[in-house]
Design a protein around this motif. Structure first.
Motif, mmCIF file in Angstrom:
data_model
loop_
_atom_site.group_PDB
_atom_site.id
_atom_site.type_symbol
_atom_site.label_atom_id
_atom_site.label_comp_id
_atom_site.label_asym_id
_atom_site.label_seq_id
_atom_site.Cartn_x
_atom_site.Cartn_y
_atom_site.Cartn_z
ATOM 1 N N LYS A 275 0.804 -1.217 0.000
ATOM 2 C CA LYS A 275 0.000 0.000 0.000
ATOM 3 C C LYS A 275 0.841 1.273 0.000
ATOM 4 O O LYS A 275 0.441 2.286 -0.563
ATOM 5 N N ARG B 15 -6.481 2.847 -3.686
ATOM 6 C CA ARG B 15 -6.342 1.554 -3.007
ATOM 7 C C ARG B 15 -6.707 0.394 -3.928
ATOM 8 O O ARG B 15 -5.874 -0.448 -4.234
ATOM 9 N N GLY C 68 -12.253 0.852 0.341
ATOM 10 C CA GLY C 68 -11.461 1.218 1.497
ATOM 11 C C GLY C 68 -11.074 -0.039 2.258
ATOM 12 O O GLY C 68 -11.371 -1.160 1.837
ATOM 13 N N GLY D 218 -14.665 3.340 4.738
ATOM 14 C CA GLY D 218 -13.929 4.270 3.898
ATOM 15 C C GLY D 218 -13.911 3.949 2.422
ATOM 16 O O GLY D 218 -13.013 4.417 1.708
ATOM 17 N N GLU E 181 -14.836 4.681 -1.353
ATOM 18 C CA GLU E 181 -14.884 6.044 -1.882
ATOM 19 C C GLU E 181 -15.418 6.116 -3.301
ATOM 20 O O GLU E 181 -15.272 5.176 -4.087
ATOM 21 N N TRP F 263 -4.390 7.560 -0.366
ATOM 22 C CA TRP F 263 -4.144 6.260 0.257
ATOM 23 C C TRP F 263 -2.653 5.949 0.304
ATOM 24 O O TRP F 263 -1.968 6.187 -0.678
ATOM 25 N N PRO F 264 -2.120 5.414 1.407
ATOM 26 C CA PRO F 264 -2.766 5.088 2.683
ATOM 27 C C PRO F 264 -2.560 6.165 3.760
ATOM 28 O O PRO F 264 -2.732 5.892 4.941
ATOM 29 N N THR G 68 -7.541 8.280 5.077
ATOM 30 C CA THR G 68 -8.629 7.346 4.801
ATOM 31 C C THR G 68 -9.694 7.506 5.871
ATOM 32 O O THR G 68 -9.393 7.880 7.015
ATOM 33 N N TYR G 69 -10.930 7.220 5.498
ATOM 34 C CA TYR G 69 -12.027 7.211 6.460
ATOM 35 C C TYR G 69 -12.275 5.802 6.994
ATOM 36 O O TYR G 69 -13.236 5.573 7.717
ATOM 37 N N THR H 224 -7.652 11.822 8.182
ATOM 38 C CA THR H 224 -8.680 11.819 7.147
ATOM 39 C C THR H 224 -8.489 12.947 6.149
ATOM 40 O O THR H 224 -9.199 13.000 5.139
ATOM 41 N N TYR I 7 -18.013 8.998 0.576
ATOM 42 C CA TYR I 7 -17.448 7.773 1.158
ATOM 43 C C TYR I 7 -18.512 7.060 1.979
ATOM 44 O O TYR I 7 -19.506 7.653 2.400
#
Length: 376
Positions: free
Chosen positions: A177, A221, A240, A244, A246, A258-259, A262-263, A277, A288
């Motif tokens: 990631k 992601r 996500g 999260g 999206e 990302w990363p 993120t939510y 976030t 999201y």
């Protein structure tokens, strides 16, 4: 349903599932799912061919033609080696805008590493033979680098832009990631290429030292839904982690975070990285979901076949909860969501508007189906 209830639903514009009867609607535009074909093994992508025919991919590694009568043909011959397993296999398919003249198809798949254990997302260009039985003149026009030993996060949605270039979503491969923030690789990126595989000269990182010229946007992601908006911009959904998911409008040179941001959170709980976030220089998602819905295929509805209230809506399939999300937009923002086909019995893998203006859906099951959504 009595007239008072019907009128209330019309005014509210809400999705309705009434007394288990499977009635979905807004502004009285209801849908009736019609099975065109069944018996497809984990179908992943669908494209429309002349004469009311379809071409469908099956993730284990088969490409099939489906007739206008719904008859499923034998597997088309001529596919390359495919690393089928986990989330990998034969994934999206796209008919060229000039298909009637050139019979060209594009498909993306998990490409095995020659002599190694790795794999990556690749994009192929080919011609369908006149009898539809085999692929001819097949060329791999893009191969994600580096190859990674992973069965996850291939991305792999293909969209042809108005200028004839091709967008392809590429996953971060799960174990890599951090590479989504680096421009020296294709992991966690959207790439834009010409139909011969070359990088267009107006791509945002052409000529930048240490950056791959195919990259269009980064910090993604695992994008498994993509489409062109009515204004020609490239929209995508991406998974996500735990929460999260999206919707993003992937623009040239932009970083989608990302990363770093993120939510969502780690599987089983716990923040990812610093738990941010938002951060300067990184784009916020248009929308999201928490919890995750596992969004896959997506399409804008340009027709009025379902009534004026649905025209211009965005449709996104949910794998996790098994519904089709009808999304209303206003001034570039999501203002309402409505769950269609919401019995949760089938993972919605792909959704497209057909040449007839109707929506078509693939269900990702061992007995997968191609559905046509008719106005009721």
């Amino acid at each position: 349903m009595n007239l008072q209830i019907q009128e209330a639903l019309r005014v509210l514009g809400k999705t309705a599932i009434v007394a288990g009867l499977g009635v979905w609607g807004a502004a009285m535009a209801q849908i009736r799912p019609e099975t065109i074909s069944s018996g497809l093994e984990n179908p992943w992508g669908v494209a429309f061919l002349p004469g009311g025919r379809f071409v469908v991919t099956e993730r284990p590694g088969r490409l099939r033609l489906i007739g206008a009568d719904g008859k499923v043909g034998a597997p088309v011959a001529g596919l390359p080696a495919i690393a089928a397993g986990g989330q990998g296999g034969l994934l999206d398919v796209l008919a060229d805008s000039g298909f009637e003249k050139n019979r060209t198809l594009y498909f993306c798949f998990s490409e095995p590493e020659a002599g190694g254990s790795g794999n990556s997302t690749a994009l192929a260009s080919t011609q369908l033979s006149a009898d539809g039985a085999r692929l001819e003149n097949l060329r791999i026009i893009f191969s994600q680098q580096p190859k990674v030993a992973s069965r996850n996060h291939f991305g792999c949605r293909i969209v042809e832009s108005r200028d004839g270039t091709l967008f392809l979503t590429l996953g971060d491969r799960f174990s890599r990631k951090e590479d989504a923030q680096k421009l020296d690789n294709h992991l966690g990126k959207v790439v834009r290429i010409a139909k011969d595989g070359s990088a267009p000269k107006d791509n945002p990182f052409v000529g930048r030292a240490g950056a791959l010229p195919e990259i269009w946007s980064y910090g993604h992601r695992n994008g498994q839904g993509a489409t062109l908006a009515p204004d020609g911009r490239f929209w995508m959904t991406e998974h996500g982690p735990q929460g999260g998911d999206e919707i993003n409008i992937a623009q040239a040179g932009r970083n989608y975070g990302w990363p770093v941001i993120t939510y969502g959170e780690n599987y089983g709980g716990g923040k990812i990285g610093d738990g941010l976030t938002a951060k300067d220089g990184m784009e916020q998602p248009l929308h999201y979901w928490v919890p995750s819905i596992a969004p896959s295929g997506m399409a804008f509805l340009a027709s009025d076949r379902y009534g004026a209230a649905w025209k211009g809506n965005l449709f996104v399939g949910s794998l996790k909860f098994g519904y089709l999300d009808r999304i209303e937009l206003k001034d570039g923002k999501v203002v309402a969501e409505h769950k269609l086909l919401a019995d949760g019995r089938a993972r919605i893998r792909d959704v497209k508007q057909g040449p007839d203006g109707l929506l078509y859906v693939l269900t990702d099951e061992s007995d997968g189906k191609l559905l046509r959504l008719r106005p009721n």
